[in-house]
Scaffold this active site. Structure first.
Site, mmCIF file in Angstrom:
data_model
loop_
_atom_site.group_PDB
_atom_site.id
_atom_site.type_symbol
_atom_site.label_atom_id
_atom_site.label_comp_id
_atom_site.label_asym_id
_atom_site.label_seq_id
_atom_site.Cartn_x
_atom_site.Cartn_y
_atom_site.Cartn_z
ATOM 1 N N PRO A 239 0.801 -1.230 0.000
ATOM 2 C CA PRO A 239 0.000 0.000 0.000
ATOM 3 C C PRO A 239 0.830 1.275 0.000
ATOM 4 O O PRO A 239 0.268 2.374 -0.094
ATOM 5 C CB PRO A 239 -0.808 -0.116 1.286
ATOM 6 C CG PRO A 239 0.070 -0.905 2.200
ATOM 7 C CD PRO A 239 0.839 -1.868 1.321
ATOM 8 N N ASN B 216 9.695 -6.422 3.816
ATOM 9 C CA ASN B 216 9.942 -7.867 3.742
ATOM 10 C C ASN B 216 8.828 -8.697 4.372
ATOM 11 O O ASN B 216 9.040 -9.864 4.717
ATOM 12 C CB ASN B 216 11.287 -8.222 4.382
ATOM 13 C CG ASN B 216 12.465 -7.637 3.624
ATOM 14 O OD1 ASN B 216 12.477 -7.615 2.396
ATOM 15 N ND2 ASN B 216 13.456 -7.152 4.359
ATOM 16 N N ASP C 33 8.973 -2.479 -8.347
ATOM 17 C CA ASP C 33 10.062 -3.448 -8.444
ATOM 18 C C ASP C 33 10.513 -3.934 -7.065
ATOM 19 O O ASP C 33 10.958 -5.073 -6.919
ATOM 20 C CB ASP C 33 11.249 -2.820 -9.182
ATOM 21 C CG ASP C 33 10.926 -2.537 -10.639
ATOM 22 O OD1 ASP C 33 10.087 -3.271 -11.197
ATOM 23 O OD2 ASP C 33 11.499 -1.595 -11.210
ATOM 24 N N ARG D 56 12.838 10.685 -0.193
ATOM 25 C CA ARG D 56 11.686 9.838 -0.538
ATOM 26 C C ARG D 56 10.382 10.619 -0.498
ATOM 27 O O ARG D 56 9.396 10.217 -1.121
ATOM 28 C CB ARG D 56 11.610 8.645 0.408
ATOM 29 C CG ARG D 56 12.803 7.696 0.299
ATOM 30 C CD ARG D 56 12.552 6.425 1.095
ATOM 31 N NE ARG D 56 11.486 5.632 0.506
ATOM 32 C CZ ARG D 56 11.673 4.715 -0.437
ATOM 33 N NH1 ARG D 56 12.886 4.476 -0.902
ATOM 34 N NH2 ARG D 56 10.649 4.039 -0.911
ATOM 35 N N ASP E 166 18.512 -3.801 -8.311
ATOM 36 C CA ASP E 166 17.054 -3.739 -8.552
ATOM 37 C C ASP E 166 16.376 -2.709 -7.655
ATOM 38 O O ASP E 166 15.296 -2.939 -7.095
ATOM 39 C CB ASP E 166 16.403 -5.104 -8.338
ATOM 40 C CG ASP E 166 16.739 -6.089 -9.443
ATOM 41 O OD1 ASP E 166 17.448 -5.690 -10.384
ATOM 42 O OD2 ASP E 166 16.308 -7.248 -9.366
ATOM 43 N N GLU F 267 17.569 -1.425 -4.810
ATOM 44 C CA GLU F 267 17.960 -1.483 -3.405
ATOM 45 C C GLU F 267 19.475 -1.386 -3.313
ATOM 46 O O GLU F 267 20.195 -1.917 -4.161
ATOM 47 C CB GLU F 267 17.471 -2.787 -2.762
ATOM 48 C CG GLU F 267 15.957 -2.908 -2.746
ATOM 49 C CD GLU F 267 15.495 -4.164 -2.046
ATOM 50 O OE1 GLU F 267 16.342 -4.818 -1.386
ATOM 51 O OE2 GLU F 267 14.311 -4.499 -2.150
#
Length: 571
Positions: free
Chosen positions: A165, A200, A223, A330, A532, A534
């Protein structure tokens, strides 16, 4: 003795009504094609009789060559059964019933929901309703269509869905509930939905859930969400197979459970490179049809410890710095990548190190052959066959450890070091970092961008946004097709930690102070790896490509300019 059931005819043809027009509707069970075409009246006569329609339909069916709808006349339509989403009884509209069927007995109607291709690889679910007055004929059509759909064993019946979400614009749950869930319901797919609550969460849950009762796993997000599901599924399979994933030289067990991606992130690189567009409805339809696309996965290790799995980009230097800088902003959302990219470009950093790799000599094609990976890719099939034969020969000792000896080493100063397992195409870079990279050929493309001027590096970056330019056509850019890769930075953390020289310690501390204060003009000693999306803080790494380790609910990007006799809908 049980009565013999009547066989369904190979070709079923009837005159049915579609939107008040009489149409010849044909179902060819042999070729698995459904077609309909309006019956046009002849001059001086009424509409053709059913017998004449049947004869004409048989003649037309014999001439079908498996082409798509756009190849037929504008008045006709053809849909492969493999691209029919569902078939069901239609509600009889009283208004329609009163106007069109007032002189006939009660009509019966069934609706066929099917996939229609739009522009730029976009799919939509369309519906057509067929009307008839004969109840027996209606049941016969409904039975024949549903029997053909039941034979499609590749389609999922029950899915495990994870929704992030918080990814992208934080609309993952809204996208699933409004665009995806109705389509799953239409296709009679049941889904167990889990909304992730922390980082995670999906990966940890996959280790605990009973996977045997599911036909696939679907992730709704970007991703990063796909990476969670990927790590959870691969880790679970290796655990169940008793495989030590920390050993970089041991082959991993393949995962046959498919993963579906509903794009709801910032870039959706994996979805864009395997479907051709980051559209939730298109991805949902690929899942419903049961498409299956094998995908290579690269395992990244440090000191015989697994760090990450990657399926798209493993970048050091420019792309690592962009990702590291974006994490501090962010709150800007997807715009943080533009802001961080601009700052990283102005800093113009380069890094010294040693690159070692094994060329993939068995691979068919090269990074600069301009042959893009499409649905049913010939290069992927041939490369994977040759790789399997080579691995089988090495297993039985028919070949010496030739690959272990064949290493290429490159030392220098690099602006960017990129290893891409797929093209890494996205809306901002339609052809990606390596346009000729393939999804399932067991290789990766290594792109080395050496130290160059700021202007030349800008020219290299701009070519990523152009569809007709060779972004490797620079003297400071080298590209290789590889199987394994190692990188050792010049100022490695191991050397610094083992050194007891006070001068070296002083240099290290001084460099750290200067890094924290960029106004002094010095550069960082080491970058970070962008795996990817991270960050990996360990700079000395080893990477190995595992051929076709996982499978996705996709079919690769369809080539709209290629005329093929085979139906592209077949899985």
């Amino acid at each position: 003795m049980e009565p013999v059931q009547p066989l369904t005819p190979r070709v079923l043809c009837s005159v049915l009504s579609v939107k008040s027009h009489s149409c010849e509707v044909t179902l060819d069970s042999g070729r698995a094609l459904l077609s309909w075409k309006e019956v046009r009246p002849r001059r001086g006569r009424e509409r053709s009789r059913a017998g004449a329609c049947l004869a004409q339909a048989f003649q037309r069916v014999r001439g079908l060559t498996g082409t798509l709808t756009h190849r037929l006349p504008s008045a006709g339509h053809i849909v492969p059964v493999s691209e029919i989403v569902s078939v069901g009884e239609a509600d009889v509209d009283e208004k329609y019933y009163g106007m069109q069927w007032k002189h006939m007995c009660k009509p019966h109607a069934f609706t066929v929901h099917y996939v229609q291709r739009m522009k730029k690889h976009r799919w939509r679910c369309k519906a057509v309703t067929f009307w008839c007055s004969d109840e027996q004929l209606y049941c016969h059509w409904l039975q024949a269509l549903n029997d053909l759909l039941e034979q499609l064993a590749c389609r999922p019946k029950r899915l495990l869905v994870y929704i992030n979400p918080y990814g992208g614009k934080k609309k993952g749950r809204q996208i699933y509930e409004k665009k995806v869930a109705p389509l799953f319901c239409l296709a009679s797919i049941t889904a167990d939905v889990i909304v992730t609550e922390y980082a995670n969460h999906a990966r940890d849950n996959i280790y605990e859930v009973n996977l045997d009762k599911y036909d696939g796993i679907v992730c709704v997000g970007g991703d990063g969400m796909f990476s969670e599901v990927l790590h959870g599924l691969i880790g679970r399979i290796q655990k169940d197979s008793d495989v030590d994933h920390n050993n970089p030289k041991i082959p991993l067990s393949r995962c046959y459970m498919r993963i579906g991606i509903i794009p709801a992130g910032s870039t959706d690189c994996v979805c864009f490179a395997t479907v051709g567009i980051n559209d939730p409805v298109t991805s949902a339809l690929h899942i419903i049809l049961g498409d299956s696309q094998p995908l290579d996965v690269s395992a990244v290790h440090n000191k015989k410890t697994l760090l990450k799995y990657t399926v798209s980009l493993l970048g050091y230097g420019f792309y690592g710095d962009v990702l590291k800088g974006s994490e501090k902003n962010r709150w800007l959302g997807p715009a943080r990548y533009d802001f961080s990219g601009f700052k990283t470009f102005l800093s113009h950093r380069y890094y010294e190190g040693t690159v070692s790799f094994q060329p993939a000599k068995w691979a068919v094609g090269s990074p600069r052959d301009n042959v893009c990976c499409t649905a049913g890719c010939y290069i992927c099939r041939q490369s994977s066959k040759q790789l399997e034969e080579q691995q089988r020969a090495e297993t039985y000792g028919l070949q010496h450890n030739e690959q272990e000896e064949n290493w290429t080493t490159v030392k220098g100063k690099f602006m960017s070091i990129n290893i891409v397992v797929m093209s890494c195409a996205c809306p901002r870079s339609p052809k990606g970092l390596s346009p000729a990279a393939h999804l399932a050929d067991g290789t990766a493309d290594l792109i080395l961008v050496r130290k160059c001027s700021r202007l030349n590096f800008l020219r290299h970056l701009i070519r990523h946004t152009k569809s007709n330019s060779d972004q490797f056509d620079f003297p400071f850019v080298d590209v290789y097709r590889i199987k394994t890769f190692q990188f050792t930075p010049k100022h490695s953390e191991e050397d610094d930690s083992e050194s007891t020289d006070l001068g070296n310690i002083g240099k290290k501390n001084f460099a750290q102070i200067c890094t924290d204060h960029p106004t002094c003009g010095c550069s960082q000693l080491n970058s970070v790896w962008n795996c990817d999306g991270e960050t990996l803080e360990q700079t000395a790494i080893e990477m190995r490509v595992h051929c076709q380790l996982i499978r996705l609910f996709a079919r690769g990007i369809e080539d709209s300019h290629k005329e093929d006799d085979e139906m592209p809908s077949r899985v």
